[in-house]
Structures are given as structure tokens and as C-alpha cells.
Design a protein around this motif. Sequence first.
Motif, mmCIF file in Angstrom:
data_model
loop_
_atom_site.group_PDB
_atom_site.id
_atom_site.type_symbol
_atom_site.label_atom_id
_atom_site.label_comp_id
_atom_site.label_asym_id
_atom_site.label_seq_id
_atom_site.Cartn_x
_atom_site.Cartn_y
_atom_site.Cartn_z
ATOM 1 N N ILE A 67 56.159 -137.931 -22.896
ATOM 2 C CA ILE A 67 55.754 -137.166 -24.072
ATOM 3 C C ILE A 67 57.005 -136.608 -24.724
ATOM 4 C CG2 ILE A 67 54.398 -135.211 -24.923
ATOM 5 C CD1 ILE A 67 52.676 -135.478 -22.344
ATOM 6 N N GLY A 68 57.271 -137.030 -25.956
ATOM 7 C CA GLY A 68 58.450 -136.533 -26.652
ATOM 8 C C GLY A 68 59.747 -136.816 -25.929
ATOM 9 N N GLY A 69 59.822 -137.964 -25.274
ATOM 10 C CA GLY A 69 61.039 -138.339 -24.566
ATOM 11 C C GLY A 69 61.212 -137.688 -23.201
ATOM 12 N N LYS A 70 60.211 -136.949 -22.745
ATOM 13 C CA LYS A 70 60.288 -136.300 -21.440
ATOM 14 C C LYS A 70 59.235 -136.892 -20.506
ATOM 15 C CE LYS A 70 62.058 -131.959 -23.209
ATOM 16 N NZ LYS A 70 61.838 -130.519 -23.334
ATOM 17 N N SER A 87 46.339 -131.596 -23.676
ATOM 18 C CA SER A 87 46.809 -130.697 -24.739
ATOM 19 C C SER A 87 47.825 -131.370 -25.657
ATOM 20 C CB SER A 87 47.422 -129.433 -24.132
ATOM 21 O OG SER A 87 48.670 -129.708 -23.517
ATOM 22 N N LYS A 88 48.428 -132.454 -25.204
ATOM 23 C CA LYS A 88 49.439 -133.158 -25.997
ATOM 24 C C LYS A 88 49.034 -134.610 -26.261
ATOM 25 C CE LYS A 88 53.282 -130.315 -24.447
ATOM 26 N NZ LYS A 88 53.738 -129.784 -25.719
ATOM 27 N N ALA A 89 47.752 -134.875 -26.277
ATOM 28 C CA ALA A 89 47.246 -136.244 -26.387
ATOM 29 C C ALA A 89 47.819 -137.000 -27.584
ATOM 30 C CB ALA A 89 45.726 -136.245 -26.441
ATOM 31 N N GLN A 90 48.005 -136.336 -28.699
ATOM 32 C CA GLN A 90 48.506 -137.001 -29.899
ATOM 33 C C GLN A 90 50.008 -137.262 -29.845
ATOM 34 O OE1 GLN A 90 46.376 -138.244 -32.156
ATOM 35 N NE2 GLN A 90 44.814 -137.436 -30.796
ATOM 36 N N GLU A 91 50.686 -136.701 -28.853
ATOM 37 C CA GLU A 91 52.139 -136.838 -28.741
ATOM 38 C C GLU A 91 52.575 -137.803 -27.641
ATOM 39 O OE1 GLU A 91 53.993 -132.874 -28.584
ATOM 40 O OE2 GLU A 91 52.009 -132.108 -29.138
ATOM 41 N N TYR A 146 63.396 -139.373 -10.399
ATOM 42 C CA TYR A 146 62.311 -138.475 -10.787
ATOM 43 C C TYR A 146 62.665 -137.017 -10.517
ATOM 44 C CZ TYR A 146 58.895 -141.975 -12.153
ATOM 45 O OH TYR A 146 58.238 -142.964 -12.825
ATOM 46 N N VAL A 147 63.343 -136.757 -9.397
ATOM 47 C CA VAL A 147 63.773 -135.391 -9.100
ATOM 48 C C VAL A 147 64.689 -134.883 -10.205
ATOM 49 C CG1 VAL A 147 65.204 -134.005 -7.534
ATOM 50 C CG2 VAL A 147 63.467 -135.545 -6.606
ATOM 51 N N GLU A 148 65.554 -135.771 -10.687
ATOM 52 C CA GLU A 148 66.545 -135.387 -11.696
ATOM 53 C C GLU A 148 65.957 -135.228 -13.091
ATOM 54 O OE1 GLU A 148 70.651 -137.236 -13.544
ATOM 55 O OE2 GLU A 148 70.203 -137.602 -11.437
ATOM 56 N N VAL A 149 65.055 -136.113 -13.486
ATOM 57 C CA VAL A 149 64.642 -136.121 -14.894
ATOM 58 C C VAL A 149 63.182 -135.747 -15.170
ATOM 59 C CG1 VAL A 149 66.403 -137.829 -15.486
ATOM 60 C CG2 VAL A 149 64.086 -138.596 -14.990
ATOM 61 N N ALA A 150 62.322 -135.844 -14.181
ATOM 62 C CA ALA A 150 60.902 -135.581 -14.438
ATOM 63 C C ALA A 150 60.596 -134.091 -14.345
ATOM 64 C CB ALA A 150 60.028 -136.349 -13.454
ATOM 65 N N THR A 151 59.628 -133.684 -15.129
ATOM 66 C CA THR A 151 59.103 -132.330 -15.036
ATOM 67 C C THR A 151 57.824 -132.403 -14.220
ATOM 68 O OG1 THR A 151 60.011 -131.717 -17.184
ATOM 69 C CG2 THR A 151 58.184 -130.375 -16.344
#
Length: 154
Positions: free
Chosen positions: A6-9, A48-52, A32-37
Motif C-alpha cells: 500500500i503506497g509503496g509500503k 481502511s485503505k482498500a482504494q490505495e 521482511y524484518v527490515e522493510v515490512a510493517t
Amino acid sequence: MPQAMIGGKSYIRTRDLDRMDHYGMGVYYSLYVEVATCTDDWEGLVLSKAQEIDKINLYHVDRAASIRTHDRLEGLSIEQAYAETFSLELSPSGVNKGTALLDFAKYLHIPVEETIAVGDADNDIPSIKAAGLGVAMGNANANVKDIWGIRQAK
């Protein structure tokens, strides 16, 4: 194991991080540890961010499970592509690695005939076909090799 871009994240469920081996994704644990939230409410975040949403990856325990998911989602207005060993990628209709390559080449003012795409899985097929030079890796699956009728000797 779902993952959303979502939005590059990248977003994954907190509980899945330590179970990545179970889904055939253990080799990517440190990435994934480094870059994933990580989030405890992945579903709520995605809704909540379905459109993104740029893309959703659904990692499965085996190919049969990914095929069942694919079949359940058939007919929806989305792109589906198999990736990794047991992964299914979902993206908006008309969006895949091939359209991304074409858009990126246009953005960089590079003729598509001067692009190269290399891949090994079904999700790479659109970019391999769109590129000026498409290359199947030596470990590519049969669908990728079939683009050129490549058959492995047994």
C-alpha cells in the motif's frame, strides 16, 4: 499469510513473521524484518485503505491451496498470478509486471524494444512478453519456459 503493498509500503500480520518458513518464505525473513510493517489488525488496515492497495500477496502452504484460492477469486475484476513456490499475487485489473515495464520505459523515455525482462515464475510472464528481450531463468517454471517452447531434457 497475506501481505499488502500500500503506497509503496509492505504490511504483514505480526503473527506471520515467525511463521514464514511454514509458507515457504523463510528465505525472505530478514528482508521482511527490515522493510515490512507488522500489524495486529492487517484486515482492518487493508479494509481502511482498500482504494490505495497496489498489490496483495497470498502465501500458501502448498500449490493446491494457492490453486483453491485462485479458483475462489476467479471472475473478480483483478489480476491473479502465481509466484514463488506457493504464492498468489493479486493486483488491480490491467496491472501486472508487463504494464509496469511499459509504463516505466515510457517514463524513462526508453523504447520498449530496448528493455530486458528476466523471470522464473508466472507473475513474470507479462514482463517477459512485453520486453524487447525476454529471458527465462534456468530455474524458470514450465509456464515461463513454454513462452518459447523450451523443454528440459529428462
